[in-house]
Design an enzyme around this catalytic site. Sequence first.
Site, PDB file in Angstrom:
ATOM      1  N   SER A  19     -15.618  -3.724 -27.414  1.00 46.41           N
ATOM      2  CA  SER A  19     -15.896  -2.294 -27.629  1.00 46.41           C
ATOM      3  C   SER A  19     -17.250  -2.144 -28.287  1.00 46.41           C
ATOM      4  CB  SER A  19     -14.821  -1.698 -28.551  1.00 46.41           C
ATOM      5  OG  SER A  19     -15.208  -0.405 -28.968  1.00 46.41           O
ATOM      6  N   TYR A  66     -10.309  -2.250 -36.285  1.00 41.57           N
ATOM      7  CA  TYR A  66     -10.544  -2.347 -34.828  1.00 41.57           C
ATOM      8  C   TYR A  66     -11.929  -2.932 -34.556  1.00 41.57           C
ATOM      9  CZ  TYR A  66     -11.178  -0.405 -30.051  1.00 41.57           C
ATOM     10  OH  TYR A  66     -11.423  -0.218 -28.706  1.00 41.57           O
TER      11      TYR A  66
HETATM   12  P1  NAP Z   1      -4.808   2.447 -23.021  1.00 39.63           P
HETATM   13  O1  NAP Z   1      -5.048   3.445 -21.956  1.00 39.63           O
HETATM   14  O2  NAP Z   1      -4.122   2.874 -24.284  1.00 39.63           O
HETATM   15  O3  NAP Z   1      -4.044   1.195 -22.379  1.00 39.63           O
HETATM   16  C1  NAP Z   1      -3.675   0.126 -23.212  1.00 39.63           C
HETATM   17  C2  NAP Z   1      -3.033  -0.947 -22.364  1.00 39.63           C
HETATM   18  O4  NAP Z   1      -2.790  -2.101 -23.190  1.00 39.63           O
HETATM   19  C3  NAP Z   1      -1.692  -0.542 -21.771  1.00 39.63           C
HETATM   20  O5  NAP Z   1      -1.628  -1.070 -20.462  1.00 39.63           O
HETATM   21  C4  NAP Z   1      -0.675  -1.202 -22.702  1.00 39.63           C
HETATM   22  O6  NAP Z   1       0.537  -1.515 -22.046  1.00 39.63           O
HETATM   23  C5  NAP Z   1      -1.417  -2.470 -23.042  1.00 39.63           C
HETATM   24  N1  NAP Z   1      -0.981  -3.116 -24.295  1.00 39.63           N
HETATM   25  C6  NAP Z   1      -1.078  -2.648 -25.563  1.00 39.63           C
HETATM   26  N2  NAP Z   1      -0.595  -3.547 -26.437  1.00 39.63           N
HETATM   27  C7  NAP Z   1      -0.157  -4.612 -25.689  1.00 39.63           C
HETATM   28  C8  NAP Z   1       0.454  -5.848 -26.013  1.00 39.63           C
HETATM   29  N3  NAP Z   1       0.726  -6.203 -27.271  1.00 39.63           N
HETATM   30  N4  NAP Z   1       0.747  -6.685 -24.969  1.00 39.63           N
HETATM   31  C9  NAP Z   1       0.484  -6.355 -23.689  1.00 39.63           C
HETATM   32  N5  NAP Z   1      -0.098  -5.192 -23.343  1.00 39.63           N
HETATM   33  C10 NAP Z   1      -0.402  -4.332 -24.326  1.00 39.63           C
HETATM   34  O7  NAP Z   1      -6.201   1.803 -23.514  1.00 39.63           O
HETATM   35  P2  NAP Z   1      -7.632   1.615 -22.794  1.00 39.63           P
HETATM   36  O8  NAP Z   1      -8.545   2.653 -23.302  1.00 39.63           O
HETATM   37  O9  NAP Z   1      -7.479   1.400 -21.347  1.00 39.63           O
HETATM   38  O10 NAP Z   1      -8.076   0.260 -23.501  1.00 39.63           O
HETATM   39  C11 NAP Z   1      -8.142  -0.977 -22.834  1.00 39.63           C
HETATM   40  C12 NAP Z   1      -9.093  -1.864 -23.609  1.00 39.63           C
HETATM   41  O11 NAP Z   1     -10.377  -1.230 -23.656  1.00 39.63           O
HETATM   42  C13 NAP Z   1      -8.683  -2.096 -25.061  1.00 39.63           C
HETATM   43  O12 NAP Z   1      -8.953  -3.419 -25.425  1.00 39.63           O
HETATM   44  C14 NAP Z   1      -9.574  -1.138 -25.826  1.00 39.63           C
HETATM   45  O13 NAP Z   1      -9.822  -1.563 -27.149  1.00 39.63           O
HETATM   46  C15 NAP Z   1     -10.842  -1.208 -24.980  1.00 39.63           C
HETATM   47  N6  NAP Z   1     -11.758  -0.087 -25.183  1.00 39.63           N
HETATM   48  C16 NAP Z   1     -11.385   1.191 -24.867  1.00 39.63           C
HETATM   49  C17 NAP Z   1     -12.289   2.213 -25.100  1.00 39.63           C
HETATM   50  C18 NAP Z   1     -11.986   3.663 -24.786  1.00 39.63           C
HETATM   51  O14 NAP Z   1     -12.747   4.541 -25.219  1.00 39.63           O
HETATM   52  N7  NAP Z   1     -10.939   3.963 -24.047  1.00 39.63           N
HETATM   53  C19 NAP Z   1     -13.536   1.944 -25.661  1.00 39.63           C
HETATM   54  C20 NAP Z   1     -13.854   0.641 -25.982  1.00 39.63           C
HETATM   55  C21 NAP Z   1     -12.954  -0.367 -25.735  1.00 39.63           C
HETATM   56  P3  NAP Z   1       1.748  -0.424 -21.892  1.00 39.63           P
HETATM   57  O15 NAP Z   1       1.310   0.555 -20.827  1.00 39.63           O
HETATM   58  O16 NAP Z   1       2.913  -1.230 -21.436  1.00 39.63           O
HETATM   59  O17 NAP Z   1       1.920   0.232 -23.223  1.00 39.63           O
END
Ligand code: NAP
Length: 248
Positions: free
Chosen positions: A143, A157
């Site tokens: 991130s 985080y």
């Molecule tokens: P999201 O929409 O909340 O999706 C999170 C995903 O992670 C879901 O598929 C969830 O599964 C899974 N997950 C959470 N905890 C888990 C665990 N312990 N074991 C297995 N799966 C798990 O989040 P996102 O925004 O797509 O984020 C994905 C990645 O991008 C993360 O690493 C986040 O830090 C990074 N990121 C996001 C942003 C942003 O602005 N969105 C920015 C920078 C970085 P379930 O569906 O089964 O709950």
Amino acid sequence: MAQVILVTGGSRGIGAACCRLASRRGYDVAINFQGNARAADAVADDVRAAGARALTIQADVSDAAAVERMFDTAAAELGPVAAFVSNAGVINKAAPLADIAVEEIRRIVEIDLTAHLICNRAAVRRMARSRGGEGGAIVNISSMASSLFGAGGFIPYGAAKGGIDVLTQGLGREVAGDGVRVNGIRPGLIDTDIQDDTGVENRIARFGSTVPIGRAGTAAEVAEAVLWLLSDQAAYVTGTLFDVSGGR
Ligand code: NAP
């Protein structure tokens, strides 16, 4: 035979976008999820509609035994994993570090750093040529919080994501001669469900316009960069971090 990709947290957000794009790029797709089986099934339907094979695998990525089973199941059902996206992540509710419970700090570090170390370890043990593997490529989802230091309420985080950056740069060098490339993506403000977990209301609407490019990004835009780093077009790219952040 199509190459096999395994995406952790493939049920929603950035991970789901990676699964869908990968299917259109010719991969068979293993979709990991933790609790949301219905969302994972919907992604699997889209993958199959694109003509690829799909498999959903429930596993908590912070559970080392479950991670081993996840890789073994993907290999048994679809074939050896050639591309791995370590994406699953969680975020703490925005608060000063002094006000965040110790248990919450441990939860964030466990899922946002330790789990990525465990998953990268499992991937490399299977991919490395010196261990009998066929090589492969890994992308770790970090991130921009790591370069912004998590300031503004997200220090646990941001600290965990900083650890992912070191993992990526270190492991990329460690296995560069062993047929495995390891790179990282640092997304900025991306419109996914995770925004709701920050406790900050309307975060995308409020902060999208503060991004130099003038808006928040989409999960599909992050997936484009992930799939490029996994591809042969990126054959000379390893141990590096790639910002997908609209200039943030
Ligand atoms: P999201 O929409 O909340 O999706 C999170 C995903 O992670 C879901 O598929 C969830 O599964 C899974 N997950 C959470 N905890 C888990 C665990 N312990 N074991 C297995 N799966 C798990 O989040 P996102 O925004 O797509 O984020 C994905 C990645 O991008 C993360 O690493 C986040 O830090 C990074 N990121 C996001 C942003 C942003 O602005 N969105 C920015 C920078 C970085 P379930 O569906 O089964 O709950």
